[in-house]
Design a protein around this motif. Structure first.
Motif, PDB file in Angstrom:
ATOM      1  N   ASN A   1       0.745  -6.194  -2.631  1.00 20.58           N
ATOM      2  CA  ASN A   1       0.347  -5.189  -3.661  1.00 20.58           C
ATOM      3  C   ASN A   1      -0.554  -5.754  -4.889  1.00 20.58           C
ATOM      4  OD1 ASN A   1       3.233  -3.305  -3.298  1.00 20.58           O
ATOM      5  ND2 ASN A   1       1.171  -3.010  -2.313  1.00 20.58           N
TER       6      ASN A   1
ATOM      7  N   ASP B   1      -4.809   5.510  -8.984  1.00 19.62           N
ATOM      8  CA  ASP B   1      -4.480   6.314  -7.861  1.00 19.62           C
ATOM      9  C   ASP B   1      -5.201   7.496  -7.995  1.00 19.62           C
ATOM     10  OD1 ASP B   1      -3.137   7.268  -9.420  1.00 19.62           O
ATOM     11  OD2 ASP B   1      -1.070   6.825  -8.268  1.00 19.62           O
TER      12      ASP B   1
ATOM     13  N   LYS C   1      -2.689  -3.132  -5.717  1.00 16.79           N
ATOM     14  CA  LYS C   1      -2.926  -2.288  -6.772  1.00 16.79           C
ATOM     15  C   LYS C   1      -3.210  -3.004  -8.005  1.00 16.79           C
ATOM     16  CE  LYS C   1       0.670   0.504  -4.915  1.00 16.79           C
ATOM     17  NZ  LYS C   1       2.331   0.544  -4.996  1.00 16.79           N
TER      18      LYS C   1
END
Ligand SMILES: C[S@@+](CC[C@H](N)C(=O)[O-])C[C@H]1O[C@@H](n2cnc3c(N)ncnc32)[C@H](O)[C@@H]1O
Length: 667
Positions: A384, A606, A495
């Motif tokens: 991530n 997102d 992310k």
């Protein structure tokens, strides 16, 4: 006699020779003592003074005699460093006692006089380390009473009750002096490794007896201190510690190459906590990336893409462990995958992770090029967050060789005829010694053992070592950094990415960031869109850090061929002010005690928030036309994708790296 001449030579070596006092004395000497000490030709290569081979046995005899004469470097260092520390006081004493005027025939230089008077008045044994009938010793001892009473006067003038108080004042003055020239070079940052210990534990053990400093400057006695009771005294003999206000579990203490012994500066390299990995020497700025990445903000694994020697890797591991232990919902163990391309440095990485107790959660992928890692590999599907700290010019690095100023007594007016000893120092032994010191000082840069006190995070090459054309080098580095950054974005579950360098050049910093944003946002935004982590979203310490990116540097012209080919992205102009605010910088001369550094964090939105800092206010106005739209079709064939272009550039940068054996930099 050599002890005093050796110490004088080390103190007088020109600054252009480089090296601090410690490396001048220890580095070269430890490899070639006899050369410095005897000055005799022949004894090293088995030939006599005329270049003829020496007779059997003669060589070893000469060698053992030479060895006997070798003065331990530690003894030379102690004398030189202590005398340097006391030099302001002693120069005053010598001048007032008119020692050099009275003894101008016998005391050849002010430095020698200073060293001899040091040993007589304030040295440990209270005696000059020469035979009682030695000319130099006699020349100084003749004036002992006068020198001692001048010392007493200096003490009274400085309002010190006794010699102990005067010593404390001398030490504080030296700290102030050194820190005023470079706070960054004079500060030792120590990260408490929470994989092995806690801050409280270290304060109660390793740093027991330290006084709390209220600020970095206060470490050096320039301001008041945090402990009310001890605030009064510049006469206090306790060392000071500063607990950092930005990065958790980070402290600072004074660091200096001299003095050799001091109650205010302790040699942490010798303490158990350092040896066991409970504390790690790591510049404050070098702690920013892992802290900013903030493992608690994501739940999966983490990649450290360019990891050796590994201070940021173990910092990541510590942060990961902290958030796992506080978050009871975390059930599966999280991992840090640490990549390092260079095989030699991979071993250091492995050793440092072992020492830090990080191997439980860190997987060292040594001798692996991050550019060759397949982001779609099953092992990395849960990654991530990525920390990218690639090789850079290292232009922000500070040499940790702070030295106090050497104050010398005034030289007397020259005599009409040269005294015998002065002649011998200028033309004979003295000259040989100086040559030896200079030659050896040059070797010092190559001498790894000489770096006794070097931080693990201080092994970078400097810009001077970059081949001739710095501009081309910088350009190649920037392309290489950009390609690594774009590769980091390509991990499917990524992310968050931090990008950092220990460079102060905009080309390697804001400009890489802007180019990366442009390139990545030209791609499909499936799964979200990358933007900079805004200041207001950053962890508390980074939000509060005052030095931000450079606005002007973030104004990067779009290069020909880079114009947007996608009508949907017409509104992707980048706001330099927003970029600058999101980026974090530090400069060695900004009085915050840290080296030059740059870090920025990227996040993948997102879709719920597209108001990223990197996107300008023009983002809202989709009707705004692009300036170079008419060129669009002509260039369509020219550039397949931005990433392919930087990949090519990066390949040449890689080649460049390999060609000259350049292994990259640590922080
Ligand atoms: C600035 S140093 C990293 C310092 C490290 N992050 C730390 O804090 O200790 C950069 C490192 O990246 C390595 N490196 C350069 N290119 C690489 C690549 N393509 N893949 C993996 N490692 C690379 C260099 O060998 C060097 O050790």
């Amino acid at each position: 006699m050599s002890l005093y001449y050796e110490a004088a030579a080390a103190l007088n070596a020109p600054a252009s020779d480089g090296g601090n006092l410690k490396t001048r004395i220890f580095g070269p000497r430890s490899r070639d003592n006899s050369k410095l000490d005897t000055g005799k030709p022949g004894s090293k290569d088995g030939k006599d003074a005329k270049g003829k081979p020496e007779k059997n046995g003669k060589n070893s005899k000469t060698d053992s005699k030479a060895k006997k004469n070798v003065i331990p470097p530690a003894q030379i260092y102690a004398l030189a460093a202590e005398s340097c520390k006391w030099s302001a006081v002693l120069a005053e004493v010598i001048d007032r006692a008119e020692l050099l005027v009275h003894e101008r025939r016998t005391l050849p230089t002010p430095t020698l006089a200073l060293l001899l008077v040091h040993d007589l008045l304030v040295g440990k044994g209270g005696a000059i380390q020469l035979p009682a009938n030695h000319g130099l010793r006699m020349a100084v001892e003749r004036h002992k009473a006068r020198l001692a009473s001048e010392l007493a006067r200096v003490r009274v003038r400085r309002r010190a009750a006794n010699l102990i108080e005067l010593r404390a004042m001398v030490e504080r003055d030296v700290l102030k002096d050194v820190s005023s020239s470079s706070l960054a070079a004079a500060t030792r940052w120590v990260r408490v490794n929470t994989l092995k210990t806690t801050l409280d534990e270290q304060l109660a053990t390793t740093f027991a007896g330290y006084e709390r400093a209220a600020s970095i400057k206060d470490l050096f006695g320039s301001e008041g201190n945090a402990d009310e009771e001890s605030a009064s005294s510049s006469k206090s003999l306790a060392p000071r510690i500063y607990i950092d206000e930005h990065v958790p579990n980070l402290v600072a203490v004074p660091l200096m190459s001299a003095p050799s012994s001091s109650s205010l500066i302790t040699d942490l390299t010798r303490c158990d906590a350092y040896k066991s990995g409970a504390i790690v020497f790591q510049d404050k700025a070098s702690c920013f990336p892992a802290y900013l990445l903030d493992p608690s903000s994501v739940d999966g694994d983490i990649i450290d893409a360019c990891a050796a020697p590994g201070n940021k890797t173990s910092h990541l591991a510590a942060l990961l462990q902290e958030c796992s232990s506080t978050d009871s919902t975390v059930s599966t163990a999280r991992h840090v995958f640490a990549f390092e391309k260079d095989s030699f440095r991979s071993k250091t990485l492995e050793t440092m992770q072992a020492k830090a107790g990080a191997l439980e959660c860190v997987t060292v992928n040594g001798s692996q090029d991050f550019m060759k890692v397949n982001p779609k590999d099953e092992r990395y599907q849960n990654v991530n967050a990525l920390l990218l700290d690639p090789s850079c010019s290292g232009s922000g690095i500070v040499g940790r060789d702070a030295m106090p100023t050497l104050h010398l007594p005034k030289a007397p007016p020259p005599l009409k005829t040269k005294p015998k000893q002065a002649v011998s120092q200028q033309n004979g032994k003295g000259k040989k010694r100086k040559r030896g010191t200079q030659a050896l000082a040059k070797d010092e840069a190559k001498d790894e053992d000489a770096a006794e006190e070097k931080d693990e995070d201080d092994q970078n090459e400097t810009e001077e070592e970059i081949p001739e054309d710095p501009a081309a080098r910088l350009e190649a580095l920037a392309s290489f950094q950009l390609s690594l950054l774009l590769r980091s974005f390509s991990f499917p579950a990524a992310k968050r990415v931090t990008y950092s360098t220990c460079s102060i050049h905009a080309q390697e910093n804001e400009q890489v960031v802007v180019k990366a944003l442009r390139a990545i946002n030209k791609q499909s935004h499936e799964g979200g869109r990358w933007r900079l982590l805004r200041r207001d979203e950053q962890v508390a310490g980074m939000r509060a850090w005052p030095v931000r990116g450079d606005h002007a540097s973030a104004e990067v012209e779009e290069e020909e061929g880079d114009e947007d080919e996608d009508d949907d992205n017409d509104n992707d102009e980048i706001d330099p002010a927003a970029v600058a605010d999101a980026c974090i910088r530090s400069y060695a001369n900004d009085d915050l005690g840290v080296m030059g550094f740059f870090v920025a964090a990227f996040v993948k939105d997102d879709g719920s928030s597209l108001l990223g800092a990197a996107l300008s206010n023009r983002q809202a106005n989709s009707a705004q036309p692009k300036k170079k739209k008419n060129k669009k079709n002509k260039k369509k064939k020219k550039a397949a994708t931005a990433i392919a272009a930087v990949d090519t550039a990066a390949e040449s940068a890689h080649k460049d790296e390999n060609d000259d054996g350049w292994g990259g930099f640590d922080d």
